[in-house]
Design a protein around this motif. Sequence first.
Motif, PDB file in Angstrom:
ATOM      1  N   MET A 102     101.592  11.728  34.521  1.00  0.00           N
ATOM      2  CA  MET A 102     102.315  12.825  33.674  1.00  0.00           C
ATOM      3  C   MET A 102     103.906  12.449  34.041  1.00  0.00           C
ATOM      4  O   MET A 102     104.245  12.247  35.122  1.00  0.00           O
ATOM      5  CB  MET A 102     102.169  14.217  34.205  1.00  0.00           C
ATOM      6  CG  MET A 102     103.122  15.426  33.802  1.00  0.00           C
ATOM      7  SD  MET A 102     102.664  16.681  34.479  1.00  0.00           S
ATOM      8  CE  MET A 102     103.780  16.800  35.782  1.00  0.00           C
ATOM      9  N   ARG A 103     104.555  12.482  32.813  1.00  0.00           N
ATOM     10  CA  ARG A 103     106.157  12.141  32.906  1.00  0.00           C
ATOM     11  C   ARG A 103     106.672  13.480  32.602  1.00  0.00           C
ATOM     12  O   ARG A 103     106.359  13.957  31.425  1.00  0.00           O
ATOM     13  CB  ARG A 103     106.534  10.922  31.846  1.00  0.00           C
ATOM     14  CG  ARG A 103     106.009   9.686  32.740  1.00  0.00           C
ATOM     15  CD  ARG A 103     106.263   8.278  31.941  1.00  0.00           C
ATOM     16  NE  ARG A 103     105.629   7.351  32.315  1.00  0.00           N
ATOM     17  CZ  ARG A 103     105.286   6.466  31.678  1.00  0.00           C
ATOM     18  NH1 ARG A 103     105.043   6.450  30.191  1.00  0.00           N
ATOM     19  NH2 ARG A 103     104.806   5.295  32.089  1.00  0.00           N
ATOM     20  N   LEU A 104     107.908  13.722  32.955  1.00  0.00           N
ATOM     21  CA  LEU A 104     108.637  15.057  32.686  1.00  0.00           C
ATOM     22  C   LEU A 104     109.464  14.619  31.682  1.00  0.00           C
ATOM     23  O   LEU A 104     110.008  15.918  31.111  1.00  0.00           O
ATOM     24  CB  LEU A 104     109.296  15.528  34.033  1.00  0.00           C
ATOM     25  CG  LEU A 104     108.466  16.035  35.294  1.00  0.00           C
ATOM     26  CD1 LEU A 104     109.201  16.340  36.123  1.00  0.00           C
ATOM     27  CD2 LEU A 104     107.696  17.248  34.581  1.00  0.00           C
ATOM     28  N   LEU A 155     101.475  12.597  28.590  1.00  0.00           N
ATOM     29  CA  LEU A 155     100.260  12.403  29.517  1.00  0.00           C
ATOM     30  C   LEU A 155      99.566  11.132  29.158  1.00  0.00           C
ATOM     31  O   LEU A 155     100.036  10.238  28.321  1.00  0.00           O
ATOM     32  CB  LEU A 155      99.237  13.264  29.179  1.00  0.00           C
ATOM     33  CG  LEU A 155      99.792  14.823  29.337  1.00  0.00           C
ATOM     34  CD1 LEU A 155      98.591  15.912  28.675  1.00  0.00           C
ATOM     35  CD2 LEU A 155     100.430  15.054  30.566  1.00  0.00           C
ATOM     36  N   GLU A 209     110.709  23.018  42.489  1.00  0.00           N
ATOM     37  CA  GLU A 209     109.528  22.319  42.958  1.00  0.00           C
ATOM     38  C   GLU A 209     108.327  23.336  42.674  1.00  0.00           C
ATOM     39  O   GLU A 209     107.209  22.580  42.426  1.00  0.00           O
ATOM     40  CB  GLU A 209     109.617  22.068  44.529  1.00  0.00           C
ATOM     41  CG  GLU A 209     110.552  20.846  44.925  1.00  0.00           C
ATOM     42  CD  GLU A 209     112.256  21.694  44.850  1.00  0.00           C
ATOM     43  OE1 GLU A 209     112.210  22.843  44.816  1.00  0.00           O
ATOM     44  OE2 GLU A 209     112.992  20.878  44.641  1.00  0.00           O
ATOM     45  N   GLU A 235     107.159  22.295  39.215  1.00  0.00           N
ATOM     46  CA  GLU A 235     106.702  20.879  39.050  1.00  0.00           C
ATOM     47  C   GLU A 235     105.286  21.004  39.711  1.00  0.00           C
ATOM     48  O   GLU A 235     104.545  20.519  38.987  1.00  0.00           O
ATOM     49  CB  GLU A 235     107.597  20.056  39.825  1.00  0.00           C
ATOM     50  CG  GLU A 235     108.907  19.902  39.061  1.00  0.00           C
ATOM     51  CD  GLU A 235     109.779  18.988  39.682  1.00  0.00           C
ATOM     52  OE1 GLU A 235     109.456  18.156  40.517  1.00  0.00           O
ATOM     53  OE2 GLU A 235     111.164  18.811  39.069  1.00  0.00           O
ATOM     54  N   HIS A 236     105.022  21.537  40.785  1.00  0.00           N
ATOM     55  CA  HIS A 236     103.795  21.491  41.250  1.00  0.00           C
ATOM     56  C   HIS A 236     102.744  22.317  40.283  1.00  0.00           C
ATOM     57  O   HIS A 236     101.578  21.723  40.084  1.00  0.00           O
ATOM     58  CB  HIS A 236     103.662  21.982  42.676  1.00  0.00           C
ATOM     59  CG  HIS A 236     104.454  21.293  43.893  1.00  0.00           C
ATOM     60  ND1 HIS A 236     104.987  21.886  44.911  1.00  0.00           N
ATOM     61  CD2 HIS A 236     104.764  19.900  43.734  1.00  0.00           C
ATOM     62  CE1 HIS A 236     105.669  20.976  45.498  1.00  0.00           C
ATOM     63  NE2 HIS A 236     105.308  19.818  44.802  1.00  0.00           N
ATOM     64  N   GLN A 281     101.991  19.876  37.321  1.00  0.00           N
ATOM     65  CA  GLN A 281     101.133  18.651  37.929  1.00  0.00           C
ATOM     66  C   GLN A 281      99.623  19.280  38.121  1.00  0.00           C
ATOM     67  O   GLN A 281      98.755  18.480  37.858  1.00  0.00           O
ATOM     68  CB  GLN A 281     101.694  18.228  39.249  1.00  0.00           C
ATOM     69  CG  GLN A 281     102.943  17.521  38.964  1.00  0.00           C
ATOM     70  CD  GLN A 281     103.543  16.892  40.374  1.00  0.00           C
ATOM     71  OE1 GLN A 281     103.103  17.316  41.375  1.00  0.00           O
ATOM     72  NE2 GLN A 281     104.490  16.175  40.267  1.00  0.00           N
ATOM     73  N   ALA A 282      99.492  20.550  38.675  1.00  0.00           N
ATOM     74  CA  ALA A 282      98.181  21.198  38.610  1.00  0.00           C
ATOM     75  C   ALA A 282      97.468  21.493  37.562  1.00  0.00           C
ATOM     76  O   ALA A 282      96.327  21.704  37.588  1.00  0.00           O
ATOM     77  CB  ALA A 282      98.359  22.263  39.823  1.00  0.00           C
ATOM     78  N   VAL A 323      97.901  20.408  33.970  1.00  0.00           N
ATOM     79  CA  VAL A 323      97.830  19.583  32.981  1.00  0.00           C
ATOM     80  C   VAL A 323      96.320  19.533  32.582  1.00  0.00           C
ATOM     81  O   VAL A 323      95.367  19.464  33.466  1.00  0.00           O
ATOM     82  CB  VAL A 323      98.485  18.171  33.203  1.00  0.00           C
ATOM     83  CG1 VAL A 323     100.020  18.099  33.203  1.00  0.00           C
ATOM     84  CG2 VAL A 323      97.903  17.267  34.164  1.00  0.00           C
ATOM     85  N   ALA A 334      95.635  14.044  30.738  1.00  0.00           N
ATOM     86  CA  ALA A 334      96.586  13.470  31.759  1.00  0.00           C
ATOM     87  C   ALA A 334      95.807  12.531  32.850  1.00  0.00           C
ATOM     88  O   ALA A 334      96.621  11.552  33.402  1.00  0.00           O
ATOM     89  CB  ALA A 334      97.124  14.420  32.702  1.00  0.00           C
TER      90      ALA A 334
END
Length: 95
Positions: A1-3, A33, A56, A59-60, A63-64, A66, A70
Amino acid sequence: MRLNGTGDAIANQTYPLTTDDLTDAIGDDELDLAEGTETIADILQRFGDQTFHTPEEVEHTLQAGVCERAIGRKGYSDRDPTTPGSVYGHECVSF
């Protein structure tokens, strides 16, 4: 995954933020993704109402949350053996 620069937008928010605040501010931003994209709003809705105290935490959560697009190829690993009970990989053979 890219922000895709969304990391800066997340960091520049004033915390604490609720899910609704974050969705209003950057919910239309898309994350790249492995197979396509997904909006931040779509990811956050999977977790319901939350309050984020730091970038953070956001972001976490992203990440969890998607979707399966992804992860790329499902069940693929060039490092680990197939886990017991997995539907992916080879079946055990007895000799």
